[in-house]
Design an enzyme around this catalytic site. Structure first.
Site, mmCIF file in Angstrom:
data_model
loop_
_atom_site.group_PDB
_atom_site.id
_atom_site.type_symbol
_atom_site.label_atom_id
_atom_site.label_comp_id
_atom_site.label_asym_id
_atom_site.label_seq_id
_atom_site.Cartn_x
_atom_site.Cartn_y
_atom_site.Cartn_z
ATOM 1 N N ASP A 65 -64.570 -60.817 -54.781
ATOM 2 C CA ASP A 65 -63.179 -60.831 -55.248
ATOM 3 C C ASP A 65 -63.109 -59.985 -56.500
ATOM 4 O OD1 ASP A 65 -60.355 -61.961 -55.230
ATOM 5 O OD2 ASP A 65 -61.046 -62.472 -57.253
ATOM 6 N N ARG A 96 -44.266 -31.943 -4.830
ATOM 7 C CA ARG A 96 -43.427 -31.229 -5.799
ATOM 8 C C ARG A 96 -43.912 -31.554 -7.210
ATOM 9 N NH1 ARG A 96 -37.235 -31.675 -3.451
ATOM 10 N NH2 ARG A 96 -37.772 -31.686 -1.233
ATOM 11 N N THR A 110 -62.003 -52.747 -56.357
ATOM 12 C CA THR A 110 -60.777 -52.761 -55.555
ATOM 13 C C THR A 110 -60.371 -54.197 -55.196
ATOM 14 O OG1 THR A 110 -61.487 -50.665 -54.583
ATOM 15 C CG2 THR A 110 -59.705 -51.831 -53.476
ATOM 16 N N ASN A 119 -28.412 -30.484 7.692
ATOM 17 C CA ASN A 119 -28.434 -29.741 6.431
ATOM 18 C C ASN A 119 -28.522 -28.263 6.765
ATOM 19 O OD1 ASN A 119 -28.456 -29.722 3.608
ATOM 20 N ND2 ASN A 119 -29.926 -31.434 3.573
ATOM 21 N N GLU A 124 -38.741 -28.255 1.262
ATOM 22 C CA GLU A 124 -39.962 -28.663 1.950
ATOM 23 C C GLU A 124 -40.280 -27.822 3.180
ATOM 24 O OE1 GLU A 124 -36.604 -31.542 3.101
ATOM 25 O OE2 GLU A 124 -37.321 -30.487 1.317
ATOM 26 N N HIS A 163 -76.963 -54.686 -56.198
ATOM 27 C CA HIS A 163 -76.212 -53.455 -55.933
ATOM 28 C C HIS A 163 -75.761 -52.845 -57.248
ATOM 29 C CE1 HIS A 163 -73.113 -50.828 -54.068
ATOM 30 N NE2 HIS A 163 -72.374 -51.170 -55.112
ATOM 31 N N GLU A 166 -31.433 -34.526 10.184
ATOM 32 C CA GLU A 166 -32.103 -35.629 9.483
ATOM 33 C C GLU A 166 -31.782 -36.969 10.140
ATOM 34 O OE1 GLU A 166 -32.307 -35.322 5.328
ATOM 35 O OE2 GLU A 166 -31.815 -33.203 5.271
ATOM 36 N N HIS A 215 -74.476 -48.703 -59.165
ATOM 37 C CA HIS A 215 -74.181 -47.272 -59.062
ATOM 38 C C HIS A 215 -74.985 -46.553 -60.130
ATOM 39 C CE1 HIS A 215 -70.632 -47.382 -56.255
ATOM 40 N NE2 HIS A 215 -70.762 -48.657 -56.560
ATOM 41 N N ASP A 232 -70.830 -46.828 -48.906
ATOM 42 C CA ASP A 232 -70.498 -46.702 -50.324
ATOM 43 C C ASP A 232 -70.880 -45.346 -50.901
ATOM 44 O OD1 ASP A 232 -69.412 -47.505 -52.688
ATOM 45 O OD2 ASP A 232 -71.021 -48.864 -53.262
ATOM 46 N N GLN A 267 -68.137 -42.989 -50.046
ATOM 47 C CA GLN A 267 -66.927 -43.426 -50.739
ATOM 48 C C GLN A 267 -66.988 -43.005 -52.207
ATOM 49 O OE1 GLN A 267 -65.473 -47.428 -50.064
ATOM 50 N NE2 GLN A 267 -64.639 -47.583 -52.125
ATOM 51 N N LYS A 306 -73.048 -57.531 -57.700
ATOM 52 C CA LYS A 306 -72.341 -56.290 -57.355
ATOM 53 C C LYS A 306 -71.919 -55.592 -58.640
ATOM 54 C CE LYS A 306 -68.239 -54.673 -54.844
ATOM 55 N NZ LYS A 306 -68.863 -53.416 -54.412
ATOM 56 N N GLU A 351 -27.456 -36.556 9.212
ATOM 57 C CA GLU A 351 -26.704 -35.342 8.903
ATOM 58 C C GLU A 351 -27.479 -34.118 9.369
ATOM 59 O OE1 GLU A 351 -26.322 -34.624 4.734
ATOM 60 O OE2 GLU A 351 -28.459 -34.885 4.333
#
Length: 982
Positions: free
Chosen positions: A467, A140, A695, A89, A95, A561, A74, A563, A359, A362, A531, A87
Site C-alpha cells: 500500500d 455474389r 504508486t 423476367n 446469375e 527489493h 420463375e 533501486h 520493474d 518500468q 520494498k 413471373e
C-alpha cells in the site's frame, strides 16, 4: 400456402419467330431478404420429373407469347415437388453465368445476334443439342459486413487479387486502389465455380472464396463460407427459409479476428491488413506524443528484429553442471503457499528475483517494453534459471497492466498467460497495489478478489502486495484477496526515511517497521518484503532492519527489493543477504543500475558460493537484453544519468517514477529545470506529511512538485492560498482520504485549507476509514452483458470485463485501436516503433512460412477534402493502397483553410451515444438539441448503397448534442447524437 418452397427458374431464349429453347434450370433458393446469394445450375437436387415439368411449362408460356430474346421463367417448388408460376423476367439476369458454364452457350452474345434478326437455328441453338455438363455455382461477393447485419461497407480497396484456377470464372470490375462508394449497389464481383459433381463444386467455390485477397472493405465472404459449410447446404436440403432458419450462419464468421478455430476449411484471419494500416499510419503521422517516444531517435533505430537468445546454448553451458530443478512452482501449485514458504526457509543459498520483465523496464523505459520482446527471452530464461537459485521472475502488475493497453495496444492477460507458458518452471510474480489492485484508485472489494483469482488462474504465482501509505486496512484487502486466489502472498513494507536515524522526530524508526510487519503477519502474509522504492536503503540500514525482522519472525521468508539510484544497491542487497534475507531483487546486467534494480550478475558474483546462477548462461541472456534495450532508445530519458545520484536521500523520488517524471516535466514546459523539480519534490513530500512514496502516492507528490515549480510558488504561499489554487486532483483526493490516512496523520493547516470548498460528492469533507469499504459490490453480470452487447460475445471474456472495470476508458480506446488495426502484439519492435521511410523495406514474419517483405513505395500528397494521404506499400511485390487519415497536416499548412472535420466516434458501451451503423449520407435529421426523445423514435435517416436506413434512439432522454446536418457524409461508427437518459 406454399410450404418449404424452393426458387427454381428456367433460362430461355426465343427468336420472336415462334421458336424458344431452354438452357435448363437454376436453383436460386439461398436468398436473404429476397436477394439471391447463391445460384446453382442445373437444379440438381430436384427429381428429374420435377425439373422436366418446370422446363415444359416454361416453354409453353414463352412459346404462347412468341417470346423474343433471353429471359427467365420463375417458379416456386414446394416440398411435394409441385411447382407454381411466379413471373417471366424479360432480361439477362445476374446469375446467367452458371447457365453459361454448364451449357457452353454465351447468353449475352446470343441476345445480340437475335436482336439483329437471327433465328435460333442460325445461331445453333437446337434444344436436343443443349445438354448441361457438370454443376456450376455462383456466389455474389458484396461489400457488406455480415457481422453488422450486412451493413454496406465503403472505402478504398487496399488490395484486390481474385482467386484463379481451373473451373473458376470471375465477373466484375475491381482493382487495388478502387474506391467503393456508398451511392451504388454493393455487388463487387461474381465468382462462378464449375465441377463435374456437387461435392466438387462446393470444394472449388470454398477454395475460391478462401484464396482471394480483397482487403480495405468488409465483404460477405465469411458468411458465404459458413453457408457452404452448413450440412443442409451440403446435402442440398435448403429452401427459401434456409438463412432465416439458421441464424448460426452469422456466428463465428471465418476470417474475422474473433473467429474460433474450426475443423473444416475456412478463410483464416492473418493480421496482415491491420499491420499494413498501422505501418501506413505510423509513416504518415508518427507516434502520438503520449507514447513518449523521441521521434528523432526513433528514426535512427536499427531496421531489424533482435533474434531470441538461444535456450540450446544455455542448456549446453549447463549440461555439465550437477544441478536439480528448484521446483518452487511445483511446490506452490501442488502443495500450497505454506509449503513454498517452508521450502524458502529451508533453502541453503540466497535466492534472487529477476525484475527485468517488469520493474527494470518500468524504471528505465517508462514501462514501454513489449510482450514480443519479453516472450522471446522467456524460453532461454527458463533454461538458465529453473535449476538455479532463482526464486521468481517479476513479469506483471504495477504499471504494466494499463500501459500495455494504453500505449502498447496489448492485452495484459495474454502477456501473463504467454509468459507462463513459455517459462513453465519459473514462479511468476506481480506487483499488487493493495486495495488499488493495479489501478490508481480504490475499487469494490469483490473486484479486487476476482482480479487476484483470475491472475492466479492465468499464471501468476506470487503476489507482492503493498500500500502506498502503509495503510493496514488497504493491505488487509490486498492480502486476503491474494490469499483467497491460492497464490503466495508477499506482504510488502514500503520503506522510506532512514531506519538508523534515532532522532525522536523520525517516525519511520525500527519500531514503526517491526510493528507494521507484526500486523502483516497477523493478516496471513506468507512472506515479508522490504520494498525500497527510491533506493534509500544503505548497507547499515539494511542490516539493522533485516536482522531484526529475522529475529522477530524466524519462520517467515524475507524478500528484499531496492533501486540502484545512488549506486548502493549491490552493497545493500549483499548486506541484506548476510543479515538473513532469503531473496533479493536484481535486474539483468544490461537492464540494471540507475533507477532500476542492482545488477544481477554483480549480485551473483558478490554472493559467491551462496548462489549458483551460472554467469556464462546469464551472459547469453544479457547479450539479448543489451540489443533489445538499444531498440527502446526512443524511451530512454537522456537526462536520467545526470539526474540521479546520492541526492535521492534528500528528495526520495522512487526509481519507477524517475523516467515518467522527467518526461512529464518536459511535457509541462519544465525542460532543463529538473533540479528544481527534485527540490520541489522534497518540499511536496514534506507538505503532504512525509509519506511513503510509491504508486499512487508518489504520483500525488510528483503532481504537487510540478505544480510548485510551474507556479513558482513558495511553501507559505501554497499553504495560505490552498483553498483558491487550482491544485492537481490527485492532491485534493489525497487530502480527502482517497488513499487512506498517511503515517502520523495529515499535516495541518494545509489539509484544512485544501478541503475548503472541496467536499466529496455526497457532501462530506472527507472519507472516514478505508475508502473502498463504502463502495457497493461491482456488478459483473451487468457489466459483462453490456460489454458483450457492445463488442460481441466472442470478443468479451471475463478477463475483458475485469480490464474494463479497472480502466474503463483505457479499455475502450484499446478495443477501438484493435478494431482499426487488429492485434499488433506480434509485430517486430522495430516495425512497431520506427516509422518507415519511402523506399525502405521491412521483413515481418507471421509464423512458419509467412514471411512478408514490406516496402514503403510512396506516400501521396495531402487530400484536403478527405484529410488523408494514400500510402502505397508493396507486400512481397504486390501493391497495397492504404488511405490513411493525416492527423498532423492541417489545411492551414497546405492551403490556408480550416482543418478537415474529423468526427468523434460513438461510445459502444453507452446507449445514449448514437452512431452511424455504416458509411453513407444523412438524408434526414428529425431532432434538435434539447429535444426529449423516446426509445425507438427515428432521429435520422441514412442513405447507403441504394438502401435507406432509419436510425432510432436506443434510450429515452434528452438530446444534448447533434453532430450532423442533412447531406453530411459519415463513416461507420461516427457519432451522430448524444442522449442523456431519463
Amino acid at each position: 400456402f406454399v410450404t418449404d418452397a424452393k426458387h427454381v427458374e428456367v433460362q430461355v431464349i426465343g427468336d420472336g419467330k415462334g421458336n424458344v429453347v431452354h438452357l435448363w434450370e437454376r436453383d436460386c433458393s439461398v436468398q436473404r431478404r429476397h436477394q439471391k446469394i447463391v445460384e446453382i445450375a442445373p437444379a440438381c437436387h430436384h427429381p428429374m420429373e420435377v425439373r422436366q415439368a418446370v422446363l415444359d411449362d416454361a416453354l409453353k408460356i414463352t412459346k404462347a407469347c412468341n417470346y423474343k430474346n433471353a429471359g427467365t421463367v420463375e417458379f416456386l417448388v414446394d416440398d411435394q415437388g409441385r411447382h407454381y408460376f411466379m413471373e417471366v423476367n424479360p432480361r439477362v439476369q445476374v446469375e446467367h453465368t452458371v447457365t453459361e458454364q454448364v451449357t457452353g452457350i454465351d447468353i449475352v452474345q446470343s441476345t445480340f445476334l437475335i436482336a439483329g434478326g437471327a433465328s435460333l437455328e442460325e445461331i445453333g441453338l437446337v434444344q436436343e443439342k443443349i445438354i448441361p455438363r457438370g454443376v456450376a455455382m455462383q456466389c455474389r461477393i458484396t461489400t457488406e459486413d455480415p457481422a453488422k447485419d450486412f451493413a454496406p461497407s465503403t472505402g478504398m480497396l487496399d488490395v484486390c487479387r481474385h482467386s484463379v484456377g481451373p473451373g473458376l470464372r470471375i465477373d466484375g470490375y475491381s482493382y487495388p486502389g478502387m474506391v467503393v462508394q456508398p451511392y451504388f449497389d454493393s455487388l463487387l464481383v461474381k465468382y462462378t465455380a464449375t465441377h463435374k459433381n456437387w461435392d466438387g463444386v462446393i470444394r472449388r467455390m470454398r477454395r475460391a472464396l478462401r484464396d482471394n485477397h480483397i482487403r480495405g472493405v468488409k465483404t460477405n465472404i465469411p458468411f458465404l463460407l459458413n453457408v457452404l459449410d452448413h450440412p443442409d447446404f451440403i446435402k442440398g436440403t435448403f429452401d427459401l427459409n434456409f438463412i432465416q432458419n439458421n441464424p448460426e450462419l452469422l456466428d463465428n464468421l471465418p476470417g474475422t479476428p474473433t473467429a474460433v478455430e474450426r475443423t473444416t476449411e475456412g478463410q483464416k484471419y492473418d493480421h496482415l491488413e491491420g499491420y499494413l494500416k498501422y505501418i501506413a499510419n505510423l509513416a504518415v503521422n508518427g507516434h502520438p506524443k503520449s507514447l513518449g517516444a523521441d521521434p528523432a531517435i526513433a528514426k535512427t533505430m536499427r531496421n531489424q528484429d533482435v533474434p531470441a537468445p538461444s535456450a540450446e546454448a544455455i542448456e549446453a553451458i549447463l549440461e555439465k553442471k550437477n544441478t536439480k530443478p528448484n521446483n518452487f512452482k511445483k511446490i506452490l501449485r501442488e502443495q500450497g503457499p505454506k509449503a513454498l514458504a517452508k521450502a524458502m526457509r529451508e533453502h541453503s543459498n540466497t535466492m534472487l528475483t529477476d525484475t527485468t520483465m517488469r520493474d527494470a523496464h518500468q524504471s528505465l523505459l517508462a514501462t514501454r517494453m513489449r510482450t514480443h520482446d519479453l516472450l522471446k527471452a522467456a524460453k532461454a530464461t527458463n533454461a538458465a534459471f529453473n535449476s538455479a537459485d532463482i526464486f521468481s521472475l517479476e513479469v506483471w502488475g504495477g504499471a504494466t497492466f494499463d500501459v500495455s493497453m494504453n500505449f502498447l495496444r496489448e492485452c495484459p492477460w495474454k502477456r501473463l498467460e504467454e509468459l507462463d507458458e513459455a517459462a513453465p518452471d519459473m514462479l511468476k510474480q506481480m506487483l499488487l497495489r493493495g486495495a488499488n489492485a493495479v489501478g490508481y484508485t480504490v475499487y469494490p472489494d469483490n473486484l479486487v478478489y476476482e482480479f487476484c483469482k483470475t491472475a492466479y488462474e492465468s499464471g501468476n504465482d506470487v503476489f507482492r502486495v503493498f500500500d502506498s501509505l502503509n495503510y493496514i486496512d488497504n493491505m488487509e484487502l490486498g492480502i486476503k484477496a491474494a490469499a483467497a486466489s491460492g497464490g503466495f502472498v508477499e506482504a510488502a513494507i514500503s520503506y522510506t526515511g532512514d531506519v538508523t536515524n534515532d532522532s525522536p522526530e523520525n517516525k519511520y524508526n525500527l519500531n514503526y517497521y517491526l510493528d507494521f510487519a507484526d500486523k502483516l503477519v497477523d493478516l496471513g502474509a506468507h512472506c515479508l518484503c522490504i520494498k525500497d522504492m527510491a533506493g534509500l536503503l544503505t548497507p547499515r540500514a539494511t542490516t539493522l532492519l533485516v536482522s531484526e525482522l529475522r529475529k522477530k519472525f524466524p519462520e517467515i521468508p524475507i524478500h528484499l527489493h531496492t533501486h540502484d539510484t545512488a549506486g548502493m544497491g549491490v552493497a545493500s542487497m549483499l548486506a541484506g543477504a548476510q543479515a538473513g534475507a532469503d531473496v533479493v531483487d536484481g535486474a539483468i546486467d544490461s537492464m540494471s543500475g540507475l533507477s532500476s534494480q542492482p545488477c544481477l550478475g554483480a549480485l551473483v558474483a558478490a554472493l559467491g558460493d551462496k548462489n549458483n546462477v551460472n554467469l556464462d548462461a546469464l551472459n547469453v541472456l544479457n547479450d539479448y537484453w543489451e540489443s533489445v534495450r538499444e531498440q527502446y532508445k526512443p524511451f530512454e530519458v537522456q537526462a536520467l544519468s545526470a539526474a540521479i545520484g546520492s541526492n535521492v536521500y534528500k528528495h526520495e523520488i522512487p526509481g519507477g517514477q524517475y523516467t515518467n517524471l522527467l518526461f512529464q516535466s518536459n511535457q509541462l514546459g519544465l525542460s532543463g529545470r529538473f533540479g528544481e523539480v527534485k527540490k520541489a519534490y522534497a518540499l511536496a513530500n514534506k507538505l503532504l506529511g512525509d509519506i511513503p512514496k510509491v504508486t499512487p502516492s508518489s504520483k500525488t507528490v510528483g503532481d504537487l512538485a510540478q505544480f510548485i515549480v510551474g507556479l513558482k510558488i513558495s511553501e507559505e504561499e501554497l499553504i495560505e492560498n490552498a483553498a483558491n489554487l487550482p491544485l492537481p486532483n490527485s492532491v485534493v483526493e489525497y487530502f480527502q482520504g482517497a488513499l487512506g490516512p498517511p503515517p502520523g496523520g495529515f499535516p495541518e493547516p494545509f489539509r484544512t485549507n485544501v478541503l475548503k470548498g472541496r467536499p466529496l460528492k455526497d457532501g462530506r469533507p472527507c472519507f472516514e476509514g478505508r475508502p473502498g469499504a463504502e463502495l457497493p459490490p461491482y456488478d459483473f453480470e451487468t457489466a459483462e452483458k453490456d460489454l458483450k452487447e457492445a463488442y460481441g460475445d466472442q470478443r468479451i471474456t471475463f478477463k475483458e470485463v475485469l480490464s474494463h472495470a479497472l480502466y474503463p476508458q483505457v479499455f475502450k480506446d484499446y478495443l477501438a485501436f484493435e478494431k482499426e488495426y487488429g492485434t499488433i502484439e506480434t509485430l517486430p519492435t522495430h516495425v512497431f516503433l520506427r516509422p518507415m521511410q519511402v523506399g525502405e523495406e521491412n521483413l515481418v514474419n507471421l509464423g512458419p512460412g509467412k514471411d512478408y517483405y514490406i516496402r514503403l513505395a510512396n506516400i501521396d500528397g495531402f487530400n484536403k477534402d478527405l484529410g488523408t494521404r494514400t500510402v502505397t506499400l508493396e507486400v512481397n511485390g504486390e501493391k497495397w493502397f492504404i488511405r490513411t487519415p493525416d492527423t498532423v497536416t492541417t489545411l492551414e499548412s497546405t492551403s490556408g483553410g480550416a482543418a478537415p472535420k474529423r468526427r468523434a466516434k460513438k461510445d459502444p458501451t453507452d446507449k445514449g451515444s448514437l452512431g452511424s451503423p455504416m458509411p453513407g449520407v444523412i438524408v434526414a435529421v428529425n431532432v434538435e438539441e434539447g429535444d426529449e426523445v423516446e426509445e425507438g423514435q427515428t432521429l435520422f435517416k441514412l442513405s447507403a448503397m441504394k438502401m435507406e436506413t432509419e436510425l432510432k434512439a436506443q434510450v429515452s432522454g434528452k438530446v444534448t448534442k447533434i453532430t450532423v446536418e442533412v447531406n453530411d457524409n459519415v463513416e461507420g461508427d461516427d457519432l451522430l447524437a448524444e442522449i442523456v437518459p431519463e
